[in-house]
Design a protein around this motif. Structure first.
Motif, PDB file in Angstrom:
ATOM      1  N   VAL A  88       0.873  -1.151   0.158  1.00 41.76           N
ATOM      2  CA  VAL A  88      -0.070   0.377  -0.112  1.00 41.76           C
ATOM      3  C   VAL A  88       1.171   1.159  -0.297  1.00 41.76           C
ATOM      4  O   VAL A  88       1.918   1.607   0.432  1.00 41.76           O
ATOM      5  CB  VAL A  88      -0.523   0.428   1.425  1.00 41.76           C
ATOM      6  N   GLU A  89       0.272   2.317  -1.051  1.00 38.43           N
ATOM      7  CA  GLU A  89       1.106   3.612  -0.376  1.00 38.43           C
ATOM      8  C   GLU A  89       0.474   4.663  -0.578  1.00 38.43           C
ATOM      9  O   GLU A  89      -0.730   5.005  -0.859  1.00 38.43           O
ATOM     10  CB  GLU A  89       1.598   3.682  -1.880  1.00 38.43           C
ATOM     11  N   ALA A  90       0.318   5.639   0.503  1.00 43.38           N
ATOM     12  CA  ALA A  90      -0.614   6.623   1.341  1.00 43.38           C
ATOM     13  C   ALA A  90       0.552   8.129   1.252  1.00 43.38           C
ATOM     14  O   ALA A  90       1.419   8.343   1.960  1.00 43.38           O
ATOM     15  CB  ALA A  90      -0.923   6.701   2.281  1.00 43.38           C
ATOM     16  N   ILE A  91      -0.109   8.953   0.881  1.00 44.06           N
ATOM     17  CA  ILE A  91       0.862  10.566   1.629  1.00 44.06           C
ATOM     18  C   ILE A  91      -0.780  10.946   2.291  1.00 44.06           C
ATOM     19  O   ILE A  91      -1.739  10.933   1.873  1.00 44.06           O
ATOM     20  CB  ILE A  91       0.299  11.429  -0.048  1.00 44.06           C
ATOM     21  N   VAL A  92       0.365  11.307   3.632  1.00 47.11           N
ATOM     22  CA  VAL A  92      -0.920  11.679   4.322  1.00 47.11           C
ATOM     23  C   VAL A  92      -0.353  13.004   5.212  1.00 47.11           C
ATOM     24  O   VAL A  92       0.520  13.092   5.401  1.00 47.11           O
ATOM     25  CB  VAL A  92      -0.701  11.053   6.170  1.00 47.11           C
ATOM     26  N   ILE A  93      -1.011  14.070   5.212  1.00 48.78           N
ATOM     27  CA  ILE A  93      -0.771  15.352   5.933  1.00 48.78           C
ATOM     28  C   ILE A  93      -2.006  15.383   6.880  1.00 48.78           C
ATOM     29  O   ILE A  93      -3.287  15.248   7.380  1.00 48.78           O
ATOM     30  CB  ILE A  93      -0.753  16.737   5.095  1.00 48.78           C
ATOM     31  N   HIS A  94      -1.843  15.739   8.548  1.00 47.13           N
ATOM     32  CA  HIS A  94      -1.629  16.735   9.239  1.00 47.13           C
ATOM     33  C   HIS A  94      -1.790  17.776   9.832  1.00 47.13           C
ATOM     34  O   HIS A  94      -0.467  18.026   9.583  1.00 47.13           O
ATOM     35  CB  HIS A  94      -1.271  15.330  10.165  1.00 47.13           C
ATOM     36  N   PHE A  95      -2.390  18.817  10.070  1.00 42.64           N
ATOM     37  CA  PHE A  95      -2.267  19.598  10.401  1.00 42.64           C
ATOM     38  C   PHE A  95      -3.131  20.585  11.788  1.00 42.64           C
ATOM     39  O   PHE A  95      -4.948  19.325  11.648  1.00 42.64           O
ATOM     40  CB  PHE A  95      -2.602  20.428   8.806  1.00 42.64           C
ATOM     41  N   LEU A  96      -2.951  20.826  12.624  1.00 41.82           N
ATOM     42  CA  LEU A  96      -4.037  21.570  13.724  1.00 41.82           C
ATOM     43  C   LEU A  96      -4.405  22.799  12.440  1.00 41.82           C
ATOM     44  O   LEU A  96      -3.991  23.411  12.039  1.00 41.82           O
ATOM     45  CB  LEU A  96      -3.151  22.641  14.229  1.00 41.82           C
ATOM     46  N   PRO A  97      -5.813  22.996  12.651  1.00 34.42           N
ATOM     47  CA  PRO A  97      -6.574  24.228  12.895  1.00 34.42           C
ATOM     48  C   PRO A  97      -5.951  25.600  12.936  1.00 34.42           C
ATOM     49  O   PRO A  97      -6.217  25.811  11.280  1.00 34.42           O
ATOM     50  CB  PRO A  97      -8.595  24.292  13.310  1.00 34.42           C
ATOM     51  N   ASP A  98      -5.809  26.098  13.678  1.00 38.18           N
ATOM     52  CA  ASP A  98      -4.519  26.962  14.329  1.00 38.18           C
ATOM     53  C   ASP A  98      -2.604  26.426  13.531  1.00 38.18           C
ATOM     54  O   ASP A  98      -2.295  27.865  13.922  1.00 38.18           O
ATOM     55  CB  ASP A  98      -5.022  27.529  14.942  1.00 38.18           C
ATOM     56  N   CYS A  99      -2.550  25.706  12.915  1.00 37.17           N
ATOM     57  CA  CYS A  99      -1.143  25.440  12.760  1.00 37.17           C
ATOM     58  C   CYS A  99      -0.668  26.393  11.681  1.00 37.17           C
ATOM     59  O   CYS A  99       0.880  27.213  12.309  1.00 37.17           O
ATOM     60  CB  CYS A  99      -1.259  24.147  11.398  1.00 37.17           C
ATOM     61  N   LEU A 100      -1.404  26.794  11.094  1.00 39.34           N
ATOM     62  CA  LEU A 100      -0.738  28.386  10.150  1.00 39.34           C
ATOM     63  C   LEU A 100      -0.556  30.106  11.291  1.00 39.34           C
ATOM     64  O   LEU A 100      -0.525  30.890  10.130  1.00 39.34           O
ATOM     65  CB  LEU A 100      -0.950  28.496   9.189  1.00 39.34           C
ATOM     66  N   GLY A 101      -1.421  30.467  12.350  1.00 36.05           N
ATOM     67  CA  GLY A 101      -1.789  30.959  12.746  1.00 36.05           C
ATOM     68  C   GLY A 101      -3.037  30.987  13.676  1.00 36.05           C
ATOM     69  O   GLY A 101      -3.283  31.211  12.212  1.00 36.05           O
ATOM     70  N   LYS A 102      -2.894  31.371  14.366  1.00 39.36           N
ATOM     71  CA  LYS A 102      -4.764  31.890  14.781  1.00 39.36           C
ATOM     72  C   LYS A 102      -5.490  33.054  13.773  1.00 39.36           C
ATOM     73  O   LYS A 102      -6.798  32.939  13.633  1.00 39.36           O
ATOM     74  CB  LYS A 102      -5.115  32.050  16.751  1.00 39.36           C
ATOM     75  N   TYR A 103      -4.636  33.594  13.845  1.00 39.97           N
ATOM     76  CA  TYR A 103      -5.018  35.605  13.151  1.00 39.97           C
ATOM     77  C   TYR A 103      -5.557  35.095  11.789  1.00 39.97           C
ATOM     78  O   TYR A 103      -6.372  35.742  11.133  1.00 39.97           O
ATOM     79  CB  TYR A 103      -4.126  36.445  13.030  1.00 39.97           C
ATOM     80  N   LEU A 104      -4.849  33.686  10.662  1.00 40.22           N
ATOM     81  CA  LEU A 104      -4.876  33.763   9.527  1.00 40.22           C
ATOM     82  C   LEU A 104      -6.210  32.947   9.322  1.00 40.22           C
ATOM     83  O   LEU A 104      -7.347  33.981   8.375  1.00 40.22           O
ATOM     84  CB  LEU A 104      -4.134  32.634   9.068  1.00 40.22           C
ATOM     85  N   LEU A 105      -6.924  32.195  10.617  1.00 40.85           N
ATOM     86  CA  LEU A 105      -8.794  32.094  10.131  1.00 40.85           C
ATOM     87  C   LEU A 105      -9.413  33.083  10.663  1.00 40.85           C
ATOM     88  O   LEU A 105     -10.439  32.742   9.809  1.00 40.85           O
ATOM     89  CB  LEU A 105      -8.982  30.812  11.367  1.00 40.85           C
TER      90      LEU A 105
END
Length: 289
Positions: A88-105
């Motif tokens: 099997v082969e997969a690409i998996v990305i995990h990221f928190l909702p505010d991983c790029l900074g809370k201000y972005l949202l």
């Protein structure tokens, strides 16, 4: 099933995690985590469990799952037979909702991202042109570094936030958290069912696997999954029947018995109850795509 909390490892120098896995199978446990997960299956086939949904997965599939949505992938049995040519082969990305900074949202230009995160709480299968674009960008992220990683992640989020080419997976993303012993018990039940769904599985048999009395097991399973064990077993059988219908190698009557049903009328009744359409309609729908 009661999911186990999973701590996603993130390198100190990174704001989010990305993996490119190539291995014999996806023998993962039923788990959840606070990160969103973008999962691209490059190779592999089997059954996936996301929230309260049980469905087949195959190569090319891209799924976005919201924070704390329980899930696991279970490969077809041949992936556990130590065949070096079958991986099997997969690409998996995990990221928190505010991983790029809370201000972005909170930025007016980014108003679609919180809406995307809300939709992802039930899981999203990405389809069509959006899937093609995201697959290409995920390949690029595996090779990127520094600021380019962030730019590519934002590009992916932009595509996902704007597209209407997706299918919602789960109907309910509420669940019970668990301790390790509960998770081991219910993963044993899941593994045993996936390996033996073709035969009659009695409540006495599956209760013994979980080290509970029949009464305790039925109460426990219903509490954890919001469905009876019998309903769970039927959904497993129907998911395998769906795959066999799409492969179009066997008559429907043969598929019926091969997936553990004792008569054709019961098979048709359960199939329509789970999928909303008849086996013939399902076959026509996917073979004409």
């Amino acid at each position: 099933m009661k999911p186990l909390f999973h701590k996603v490892p993130v390198k100190p120098e990174s704001s989010f995690s990305i993996r490119h896995d190539i291995r014999p199978n996806f023998d993962t446990i039923w788990h959840y985590h606070p990160e969103l997960e973008l999962h691209y299956i490059i190779k592999g086939e089997g059954v996936r469990f996301i929230g309260d949904n049980i469905s087949n997965f195959s190569y090319g599939e891209i799924i976005l799952m919201g924070e704390n949505l329980p899930h696991t992938w279970r490969c077809k049995e041949e992936y556990f037979e130590n065949n070096p040519d079958l991986v099997v082969e997969a690409i998996v990305i995990h990221f928190l909702p505010d991983c790029l900074g809370k201000y972005l949202l909170t930025l007016p230009e980014a108003y679609m991202i919180p809406k995307l995160y809300e939709k992802a709480k039930s899981g999203m299968v990405i389809n069509g042109e959006a899937r093609e674009k995201v697959a290409k960008l995920m390949q690029e992220v595996t090779k990127a570094s520094n600021l380019e990683r962030i730019i590519l992640l934002l590009s992916i989020l932009n595509i996902l936030a704007e597209t209407d080419e997706y299918t919602t997976i789960a109907t309910d993303h509420s669940f019970y958290q668990s301790n390790e012993s509960d998770t081991i018990r219910l993963n044993k039940v899941c593994t045993y069912t996936l390996s033996n769904y073709k035969k009659d599985i009695t409540l006495e048999e599956i209760s013994a696997i979980s080290n509970l009395s029949v009464t305790s097991f039925c109460r426990y399973f219903k509490l954890m999954t919001k469905k009876t064990y019998y309903d769970f077993l039927i959904e497993i059988r129907i998911s395998h029947a769906c795959r066999a219908l799409v492969e179009d190698k066997l008559p429907t009557e043969v598929i019926c018995f091969d997936c553990g049903f004792n008569n054709v009328s019961n098979f048709y009744r359960h199939f329509k109850k789970v999928t909303g359409i008849t086996p013939l309609e399902y076959k026509r729908k996917y073979l004409t795509q």
